[in-house]
Motif scaffolding. Structure first.
Motif, PDB file in Angstrom:
ATOM      1  N   ARG A 107       0.703  -1.222  -0.099  1.00 47.65           N
ATOM      2  CA  ARG A 107      -0.078   0.135  -0.100  1.00 47.65           C
ATOM      3  C   ARG A 107       1.014   1.393  -0.120  1.00 47.65           C
ATOM      4  N   ASN A 126       1.288   3.369  -3.094  1.00 47.33           N
ATOM      5  CA  ASN A 126       0.201   3.776  -3.641  1.00 47.33           C
ATOM      6  C   ASN A 126      -0.581   4.617  -3.083  1.00 47.33           C
ATOM      7  N   LYS A 182      -3.982   6.933  -3.330  1.00 43.51           N
ATOM      8  CA  LYS A 182      -4.570   6.499  -4.469  1.00 43.51           C
ATOM      9  C   LYS A 182      -6.047   5.459  -4.073  1.00 43.51           C
ATOM     10  N   LYS A 183      -7.181   5.750  -5.020  1.00 39.60           N
ATOM     11  CA  LYS A 183      -8.343   5.135  -4.659  1.00 39.60           C
ATOM     12  C   LYS A 183      -8.320   3.794  -5.050  1.00 39.60           C
ATOM     13  N   ILE A 184      -8.721   2.830  -4.022  1.00 35.01           N
ATOM     14  CA  ILE A 184      -8.725   1.542  -4.421  1.00 35.01           C
ATOM     15  C   ILE A 184     -10.039   1.206  -5.119  1.00 35.01           C
ATOM     16  N   TYR A 210      -5.950  -0.191  -8.165  1.00 35.41           N
ATOM     17  CA  TYR A 210      -6.053   1.092  -7.827  1.00 35.41           C
ATOM     18  C   TYR A 210      -6.337   2.161  -8.877  1.00 35.41           C
TER      19      TYR A 210
END
Length: 145
Positions: free
Chosen positions: A5, A8, A11-13, A23
């Motif tokens: 994670r 990232n 960043k939107k999952i 992502y």
């Protein structure tokens, strides 16, 4: 697999599976990050299938832009148009399934075991063509004959 994670962060999952996290990079692309060794295998399988497929088949696979860290992640174009729940598109999908098979690809998970479309694995391009966004379980054997 370690700290997946961290790079990232922020960043939107948009998807979490048993093997990978997807992502939204916010620039029209997605990044699939492996959670397990099977996630790495799925990423590798997508890359090999994409690069080895004939252009007539490749155009129906989500475009891979880059990969890294020994297949621990891949970046692909994001496709947003939902797969229509119409008879016309069901028929197009069955023809596409046959096209994959004819070109040496076993297209797992685009149809359910009952033969219905697996909507979460397909989208449409802007021109209305079907594109498979998750083909990490496909088997590529190469074209027959």
């Amino acid at each position: 697999m370690g700290k997946i994670r961290e790079p990232n962060k922020g960043k939107k999952i948009i998807g979490i599976g048993s093997r990978r996290i997807v992502y939204d990079l916010g620039n029209g692309n997605v990044k699939k990050v492996a959670k397990t060794k099977y996630g790495v295998l799925s990423n590798r399988r997508e890359i090999v299938t994409y690069r080895s497929s004939a252009p007539s088949v490749r155009k129906h696979l989500a475009k891979i832009i880059e990969s890294g860290d020994e297949y621990k992640w891949i970046t692909m174009i994001r496709y947003n148009r939902e797969f229509p729940k119409t008879k016309e598109y069901h028929q197009k999908l069955y023809r596409l399934w046959g096209k994959f098979r004819k070109n040496g690809i076993t297209p797992y998970e685009i149809l359910t075991r009952q033969g219905r479309p697996n909507y979460q694995n397909m989208r449409l391009k802007q021109n209305g063509e079907i594109v498979v966004i998750d083909y990490g379980n496909f088997r590529f054997r190469g074209k027959k004959g």
